[in-house]
Write a protein that holds these residues in place. Structure first.
Motif, PDB file in Angstrom:
ATOM      1  N   THR A   1      -7.894  73.849  67.251  1.00 38.46           N
ATOM      2  CA  THR A   1      -7.929  72.425  67.604  1.00 38.46           C
ATOM      3  C   THR A   1      -9.310  71.831  67.386  1.00 38.46           C
ATOM      4  OG1 THR A   1      -6.169  72.742  69.234  1.00 38.46           O
ATOM      5  CG2 THR A   1      -7.516  70.766  69.452  1.00 38.46           C
ATOM      6  N   ALA A   2     -10.338  72.562  67.766  1.00 37.59           N
ATOM      7  CA  ALA A   2     -11.704  72.067  67.598  1.00 37.59           C
ATOM      8  C   ALA A   2     -12.076  71.904  66.133  1.00 37.59           C
ATOM      9  CB  ALA A   2     -12.690  73.023  68.275  1.00 37.59           C
ATOM     10  N   GLY A   3     -11.330  72.561  65.251  1.00 37.11           N
ATOM     11  CA  GLY A   3     -11.676  72.530  63.833  1.00 37.11           C
ATOM     12  C   GLY A   3     -11.170  71.328  63.070  1.00 37.11           C
ATOM     13  N   HIS A   4     -10.421  70.437  63.710  1.00 38.31           N
ATOM     14  CA  HIS A   4      -9.986  69.241  62.993  1.00 38.31           C
ATOM     15  C   HIS A   4     -10.093  68.006  63.882  1.00 38.31           C
ATOM     16  CE1 HIS A   4      -6.125  71.284  64.329  1.00 38.31           C
ATOM     17  NE2 HIS A   4      -6.120  70.197  65.034  1.00 38.31           N
ATOM     18  N   ASN A   5     -10.001  66.851  63.246  1.00 37.06           N
ATOM     19  CA  ASN A   5     -10.193  65.577  63.937  1.00 37.06           C
ATOM     20  C   ASN A   5      -9.134  65.346  65.005  1.00 37.06           C
ATOM     21  OD1 ASN A   5     -12.413  64.990  62.332  1.00 37.06           O
ATOM     22  ND2 ASN A   5     -11.224  63.807  60.856  1.00 37.06           N
ATOM     23  N   GLU A   6      -9.470  64.462  65.932  1.00 31.36           N
ATOM     24  CA  GLU A   6      -8.602  64.216  67.077  1.00 31.36           C
ATOM     25  C   GLU A   6      -7.241  63.640  66.680  1.00 31.36           C
ATOM     26  OE1 GLU A   6     -12.789  64.180  68.651  1.00 31.36           O
ATOM     27  OE2 GLU A   6     -11.761  63.370  66.887  1.00 31.36           O
ATOM     28  N   ASN A   7      -7.171  62.937  65.568  1.00 28.54           N
ATOM     29  CA  ASN A   7      -5.915  62.273  65.198  1.00 28.54           C
ATOM     30  C   ASN A   7      -5.026  63.128  64.298  1.00 28.54           C
ATOM     31  OD1 ASN A   7      -7.634  62.065  62.962  1.00 28.54           O
ATOM     32  ND2 ASN A   7      -6.700  60.150  62.275  1.00 28.54           N
ATOM     33  N   VAL A   8      -5.246  64.432  64.298  1.00 29.95           N
ATOM     34  CA  VAL A   8      -4.424  65.357  63.503  1.00 29.95           C
ATOM     35  C   VAL A   8      -3.398  66.028  64.413  1.00 29.95           C
ATOM     36  CG1 VAL A   8      -4.417  67.467  62.123  1.00 29.95           C
ATOM     37  CG2 VAL A   8      -6.250  65.788  61.824  1.00 29.95           C
ATOM     38  N   SER A   9      -2.127  65.894  64.059  1.00 26.70           N
ATOM     39  CA  SER A   9      -1.068  66.589  64.801  1.00 26.70           C
ATOM     40  C   SER A   9      -1.048  68.058  64.400  1.00 26.70           C
ATOM     41  CB  SER A   9       0.293  65.957  64.500  1.00 26.70           C
ATOM     42  OG  SER A   9       1.341  66.718  65.089  1.00 26.70           O
ATOM     43  N   GLU A  10      -0.690  68.912  65.353  1.00 20.31           N
ATOM     44  CA  GLU A  10      -0.550  70.331  65.042  1.00 20.31           C
ATOM     45  C   GLU A  10       0.915  70.755  64.923  1.00 20.31           C
ATOM     46  OE1 GLU A  10      -2.876  72.837  67.575  1.00 20.31           O
ATOM     47  OE2 GLU A  10      -4.743  71.802  67.094  1.00 20.31           O
ATOM     48  N   THR A  11       1.827  69.800  64.982  1.00 18.63           N
ATOM     49  CA  THR A  11       3.222  70.130  64.740  1.00 18.63           C
ATOM     50  C   THR A  11       3.392  70.528  63.274  1.00 18.63           C
ATOM     51  OG1 THR A  11       4.006  68.648  66.486  1.00 18.63           O
ATOM     52  CG2 THR A  11       5.579  69.238  64.769  1.00 18.63           C
ATOM     53  N   TYR A  12       3.957  71.700  63.033  1.00 14.69           N
ATOM     54  CA  TYR A  12       4.115  72.290  61.696  1.00 14.69           C
ATOM     55  C   TYR A  12       2.766  72.605  61.043  1.00 14.69           C
ATOM     56  CZ  TYR A  12       8.786  70.484  62.510  1.00 14.69           C
ATOM     57  OH  TYR A  12      10.011  70.196  63.066  1.00 14.69           O
ATOM     58  N   PHE A  13       1.750  72.815  61.865  1.00 11.00           N
ATOM     59  CA  PHE A  13       0.408  73.155  61.372  1.00 11.00           C
ATOM     60  C   PHE A  13       0.376  74.648  61.029  1.00 11.00           C
ATOM     61  CE2 PHE A  13      -4.051  74.278  61.774  1.00 11.00           C
ATOM     62  CZ  PHE A  13      -4.706  73.191  61.186  1.00 11.00           C
ATOM     63  N   ILE A  14      -0.002  74.972  59.795  1.00 14.75           N
ATOM     64  CA  ILE A  14      -0.023  76.368  59.350  1.00 14.75           C
ATOM     65  C   ILE A  14      -1.238  77.082  59.936  1.00 14.75           C
ATOM     66  CG2 ILE A  14      -0.294  77.881  57.346  1.00 14.75           C
ATOM     67  CD1 ILE A  14       1.319  75.877  55.727  1.00 14.75           C
ATOM     68  N   LEU A  15      -1.005  78.262  60.497  1.00  9.87           N
ATOM     69  CA  LEU A  15      -2.061  79.092  61.056  1.00  9.87           C
ATOM     70  C   LEU A  15      -2.458  80.126  60.004  1.00  9.87           C
ATOM     71  CD1 LEU A  15      -0.510  79.569  64.611  1.00  9.87           C
ATOM     72  CD2 LEU A  15      -2.288  77.937  63.923  1.00  9.87           C
ATOM     73  N   ASP A  16      -3.517  79.826  59.289  1.00  9.43           N
ATOM     74  CA  ASP A  16      -3.917  80.657  58.149  1.00  9.43           C
ATOM     75  C   ASP A  16      -4.206  82.096  58.569  1.00  9.43           C
ATOM     76  OD1 ASP A  16      -3.727  78.620  56.290  1.00  9.43           O
ATOM     77  OD2 ASP A  16      -5.767  77.924  56.631  1.00  9.43           O
ATOM     78  N   GLY A  17      -3.576  83.026  57.883  1.00 11.45           N
ATOM     79  CA  GLY A  17      -3.850  84.441  58.110  1.00 11.45           C
ATOM     80  C   GLY A  17      -3.266  85.021  59.372  1.00 11.45           C
ATOM     81  N   VAL A  18      -2.490  84.218  60.108  1.00 10.29           N
ATOM     82  CA  VAL A  18      -1.937  84.681  61.378  1.00 10.29           C
ATOM     83  C   VAL A  18      -0.593  85.361  61.142  1.00 10.29           C
ATOM     84  CG1 VAL A  18      -0.890  83.900  63.552  1.00 10.29           C
ATOM     85  CG2 VAL A  18      -3.138  83.047  62.852  1.00 10.29           C
TER      86      VAL A  18
END
Length: 219
Positions: free
Chosen positions: A62-79
């Motif tokens: 979360t800290a790695g992107h701007n406040e107005n970015v949704s994390e719904t369907y956000f890809i977790l790289d390498g996870v």
């Protein structure tokens, strides 16, 4: 100066989900205060994170992107690791989704690409809505404190306050974080006013209000 709804700012936590726990945390934080409720441990770089360690990872995401970015369907790289729907019963999984806890699942199961399924908070707002809301409120507080000093040693005037609010509105409308910021000022005493802010975001029906009581000069 006092601000409402600022005690819990961006808290992330975890639970080993049961129906009772999920529903309890949803009720407790229905008005905000928690961003992410982690329910499923992750693995990355051949290391299996515990649930508590997974909170740290998700906080960094979360800290790695701007406040107005949704994390719904956000890809977790390498996870990799366990998938929420496979780890828990269908009843518990649906409760996680429907009560603002966080679930992870496959974007591409063949290639092992994992994504966040939902980034709603227990208040049932998308995470980005909560983050932008707190960003705006804290920006107002910071600029007011810069003007009056932390010891309230300097005066704040109506024109000065209105100018501050206009600059914040123009900044975040210009960045695309919000579509509008409305405000009203009401005298509530000899030298006090109440400021109510309404922060509008483009895909949200409704408004958030925050009230600030502060001493202010009319001139």
């Amino acid at each position: 100066m006092s601000l409402k709804k600022m005690n819990a700012f961006g808290l992330n936590t975890y639970i080993e989900p049961t129906l009772e726990k999920i529903q309890s945390i949803s009720v407790e934080f229905a008005d905000g205060g928690i961003y992410k409720v982690i329910t499923t441990p992750i693995s990355k770089n051949l290391y299996n994170y515990s649930l508590s360690e997974s909170v740290i990872y998700h906080t960094a995401v979360t800290a790695g992107h701007n406040e107005n970015v949704s994390e719904t369907y956000f890809i977790l790289d390498g996870v990799s690791g366990e998938i929420t729907k496979e780890k828990y019963s269908e009843e518990v999984y649906n409760a996680i989704i429907n009560n603002g806890s966080l679930a992870v699942g496959y974007r591409d199961k063949v290639n092992g690409i994992v994504q966040i399924i939902n980034s709603n908070t227990p208040s049932m707002n998308d995470l980005k809505i909560e983050r932008v809301y707190h960003l705006i409120i804290n920006e107002v507080r910071r600029l007011i404190e810069d003007t009056i000093g932390k010891d309230n040693s300097r005066s704040l005037t109506y024109p000065g306050l209105i100018g501050t609010l206009i600059s914040i509105k123009n900044k975040y409308v210009g960045l695309g974080y919000i579509t509008d910021l409305n405000y009203t000022l009401n005298k509530i005493g000899q030298d006090k006013a109440q400021l109510t802010l309404k922060v509008n975001e483009d895909d949200i029906i409704g408004k958030f209000d925050v009230s600030i009581s502060l001493e202010i000069n009319e001139e």
